[in-house]
Design a protein around this motif. Structure first.
Motif, PDB file in Angstrom:
ATOM      1  N   PHE A 103       0.849  -1.191   0.000  1.00 34.95           N
ATOM      2  CA  PHE A 103       0.000   0.000   0.000  1.00 34.95           C
ATOM      3  C   PHE A 103       0.883   1.240   0.000  1.00 34.95           C
ATOM      4  N   THR A 104       0.223   2.397  -0.071  1.00 32.49           N
ATOM      5  CA  THR A 104       0.920   3.679  -0.053  1.00 32.49           C
ATOM      6  C   THR A 104       0.529   4.450   1.195  1.00 32.49           C
ATOM      7  N   LEU A 105       1.529   4.884   1.934  1.00 31.93           N
ATOM      8  CA  LEU A 105       1.302   5.741   3.096  1.00 31.93           C
ATOM      9  C   LEU A 105       1.384   7.179   2.591  1.00 31.93           C
ATOM     10  N   PHE A 106       0.253   7.884   2.702  1.00 34.34           N
ATOM     11  CA  PHE A 106       0.177   9.212   2.094  1.00 34.34           C
ATOM     12  C   PHE A 106       0.046  10.283   3.173  1.00 34.34           C
ATOM     13  N   PHE A 107       1.016  11.172   3.220  1.00 35.13           N
ATOM     14  CA  PHE A 107       0.995  12.268   4.188  1.00 35.13           C
ATOM     15  C   PHE A 107       0.381  13.504   3.548  1.00 35.13           C
ATOM     16  N   ASP A 108      -0.773  13.888   4.082  1.00 34.32           N
ATOM     17  CA  ASP A 108      -1.529  14.992   3.502  1.00 34.32           C
ATOM     18  C   ASP A 108      -1.291  16.255   4.325  1.00 34.32           C
ATOM     19  N   CYS A 109      -0.766  17.295   3.661  1.00 29.65           N
ATOM     20  CA  CYS A 109      -0.398  18.520   4.390  1.00 29.65           C
ATOM     21  C   CYS A 109      -0.686  19.732   3.495  1.00 29.65           C
ATOM     22  N   PRO A 110      -1.243  20.808   4.066  1.00 27.72           N
ATOM     23  CA  PRO A 110      -1.511  22.001   3.254  1.00 27.72           C
ATOM     24  C   PRO A 110      -0.206  22.656   2.773  1.00 27.72           C
ATOM     25  N   VAL A 126      -1.379   8.866  -6.315  1.00 27.57           N
ATOM     26  CA  VAL A 126      -2.130   8.616  -5.073  1.00 27.57           C
ATOM     27  C   VAL A 126      -3.576   8.268  -5.423  1.00 27.57           C
ATOM     28  N   ASN A 127      -4.160   9.016  -6.345  1.00 30.86           N
ATOM     29  CA  ASN A 127      -5.556   8.767  -6.727  1.00 30.86           C
ATOM     30  C   ASN A 127      -5.738   7.390  -7.365  1.00 30.86           C
ATOM     31  N   ALA A 128      -4.755   6.971  -8.165  1.00 28.99           N
ATOM     32  CA  ALA A 128      -4.846   5.651  -8.812  1.00 28.99           C
ATOM     33  C   ALA A 128      -4.779   4.536  -7.764  1.00 28.99           C
ATOM     34  N   PHE A 129      -3.886   4.667  -6.793  1.00 25.54           N
ATOM     35  CA  PHE A 129      -3.804   3.638  -5.743  1.00 25.54           C
ATOM     36  C   PHE A 129      -5.035   3.686  -4.836  1.00 25.54           C
ATOM     37  N   GLU A 130      -5.559   4.877  -4.642  1.00 31.14           N
ATOM     38  CA  GLU A 130      -6.778   5.028  -3.833  1.00 31.14           C
ATOM     39  C   GLU A 130      -7.918   4.189  -4.439  1.00 31.14           C
ATOM     40  N   GLY A 177      -7.900   0.787  -3.411  1.00 36.36           N
ATOM     41  CA  GLY A 177      -7.997   0.578  -1.962  1.00 36.36           C
ATOM     42  C   GLY A 177      -6.638   0.433  -1.309  1.00 36.36           C
ATOM     43  N   LYS A 178      -5.610   1.013  -1.927  1.00 33.26           N
ATOM     44  CA  LYS A 178      -4.247   0.824  -1.424  1.00 33.26           C
ATOM     45  C   LYS A 178      -3.615   2.116  -0.893  1.00 33.26           C
ATOM     46  N   VAL A 179      -4.443   3.022  -0.323  1.00 34.13           N
ATOM     47  CA  VAL A 179      -3.857   4.235   0.254  1.00 34.13           C
ATOM     48  C   VAL A 179      -4.215   4.334   1.735  1.00 34.13           C
ATOM     49  N   VAL A 180      -3.202   4.561   2.550  1.00 29.82           N
ATOM     50  CA  VAL A 180      -3.384   4.836   3.968  1.00 29.82           C
ATOM     51  C   VAL A 180      -3.037   6.312   4.147  1.00 29.82           C
ATOM     52  N   LYS A 181      -4.079   7.116   4.444  1.00 28.94           N
ATOM     53  CA  LYS A 181      -3.863   8.567   4.471  1.00 28.94           C
ATOM     54  C   LYS A 181      -3.734   9.068   5.906  1.00 28.94           C
ATOM     55  N   ASP A 241      -0.677   8.753  14.808  1.00 29.71           N
ATOM     56  CA  ASP A 241      -1.684   8.381  13.803  1.00 29.71           C
ATOM     57  C   ASP A 241      -1.153   7.296  12.868  1.00 29.71           C
ATOM     58  N   VAL A 242       0.104   7.439  12.484  1.00 32.48           N
ATOM     59  CA  VAL A 242       0.711   6.452  11.586  1.00 32.48           C
ATOM     60  C   VAL A 242       0.649   5.068  12.228  1.00 32.48           C
ATOM     61  N   LYS A 243       1.019   4.995  13.488  1.00 30.97           N
ATOM     62  CA  LYS A 243       1.054   3.691  14.161  1.00 30.97           C
ATOM     63  C   LYS A 243      -0.340   3.056  14.226  1.00 30.97           C
ATOM     64  N   VAL A 244      -1.339   3.888  14.515  1.00 34.83           N
ATOM     65  CA  VAL A 244      -2.713   3.374  14.582  1.00 34.83           C
ATOM     66  C   VAL A 244      -3.131   2.843  13.210  1.00 34.83           C
ATOM     67  N   LYS A 245      -2.833   3.631  12.175  1.00 36.57           N
ATOM     68  CA  LYS A 245      -3.263   3.230  10.826  1.00 36.57           C
ATOM     69  C   LYS A 245      -2.511   1.992  10.332  1.00 36.57           C
ATOM     70  N   LEU A 246      -1.245   1.864  10.701  1.00 35.48           N
ATOM     71  CA  LEU A 246      -0.493   0.673  10.281  1.00 35.48           C
ATOM     72  C   LEU A 246      -0.996  -0.566  11.026  1.00 35.48           C
ATOM     73  N   ALA A 247      -1.375  -0.373  12.273  1.00 36.76           N
ATOM     74  CA  ALA A 247      -1.927  -1.505  13.040  1.00 36.76           C
ATOM     75  C   ALA A 247      -3.199  -2.014  12.363  1.00 36.76           C
ATOM     76  N   GLU A 248      -3.985  -1.077  11.833  1.00 35.43           N
ATOM     77  CA  GLU A 248      -5.209  -1.477  11.120  1.00 35.43           C
ATOM     78  C   GLU A 248      -4.878  -2.316   9.880  1.00 35.43           C
ATOM     79  N   ARG A 249      -3.673  -2.123   9.353  1.00 32.07           N
ATOM     80  CA  ARG A 249      -3.232  -2.916   8.185  1.00 32.07           C
ATOM     81  C   ARG A 249      -2.413  -4.136   8.616  1.00 32.07           C
ATOM     82  N   GLY A 250      -2.408  -4.397   9.897  1.00 30.91           N
ATOM     83  CA  GLY A 250      -1.751  -5.616  10.396  1.00 30.91           C
ATOM     84  C   GLY A 250      -0.279  -5.476  10.697  1.00 30.91           C
TER      85      GLY A 250
END
Ligand code: C5P
Ligand code: MG
Length: 217
Positions: free
Chosen positions: A132-139, A179-183, A186-190, A203-212
């Protein structure tokens, strides 16, 4: 050991991926310039035992390698915030993945790649399918503030306002489609990346735990 051979890169003629995604876990790390990819990757290396490959770092290393036939081209692309042709970047990554495998490392974080759709397609066809892709979203205004701050000490040719504006444009026009193509697959963790590095990492740790994925005990 040469970082890059002067021949046609091996992956261009290969019929399938070099690494099986059953054995090798590749996580792409994307986000705009200054989103905090490198900072968070360092945390992940420390706690999860990943091998970290930064495409930008590998390109800067190749740029500075004595005798590299790609040095000047890479320099021009980086200063201009443009994406270096995929053959070069993919070969640099593949070389390091082969080394990592020899070290028995099968968990790979690929930071700042793929930045363009053709890179994503070729890499998954010839090197390894990503988990998957770990995507960091920042203004943008926050990323700009961070980059100008980093520019005071980074010595990077592209941490100046002119290059930063070009990098933002490249990110929106060329990298967000990846990012949109992987989204769609279903392969984006934002992860929202505007907060402090510590808060973002929670947040990263929580989201990675959700992915096992669990922190190394
Ligand atoms: O990720 P980083 O900010 O270190 O990348 C710096 C520059 O390296 C990018 O702006 C781009 O010019 C180049 N690059 C590239 N292809 C990649 C990653 C980085 O051309 N996949
Ligand atoms: Mg970086």
């Amino acid at each position: 050991m040469p970082v890059l051979t002067d021949q046609v890169p091996a992956h261009t003629t290969r019929s399938g991926p070099l690494f099986s995604s059953d054995k090798t876990t590749v996580i792409f790390v994307l986000g705009g310039p200054g989103a905090g990819k490198g900072t968070q990757c360092a945390n992940l290396v420390r706690d999860y035992g990943f091998k970290h490959l930064s495409a930008g770092d590998l390109l800067r290393e190749e740029q500075d390698r004595e005798g590299s036939q790609f040095g000047q081209m890479i320099k021009d692309y980086i200063k201009d915030g443009k994406i270096v042709p995929k053959e070069v970047t993919i070969q640099l990554l593949e070389n390091r993945m082969v080394e990592a495998e020899k070290e028995g490392k099968h968990m790979i974080l690929i930071d700042g790649f793929p930045r363009q759709l053709d890179q994503a397609i070729s890499f998954e066809e010839k090197v390894c399918v990503s988990a998957f892709t770990l995507f960091f979203d920042c203004p943008e205004d926050e990323m700009q503030r961070r980059l100008l701050d980093r520019g005071k000490t980074s010595g990077r040719s592209d941490d100046n306002i002119e290059s930063i504006k070009k990098r933002f444009r490249t990110f929106v026009e060329t990298s967000m489609p990846v990012v949109n193509a992987f989204e769609k697959q279903g392969k984006v963790v934002k992860v929202e990346a505007i907060k402090t590095p510590e808060e973002v990492y929670q947040d990263v740790k929580v989201k990675l735990a959700e992915r096992g994925l669990k922190v190394n005990a």
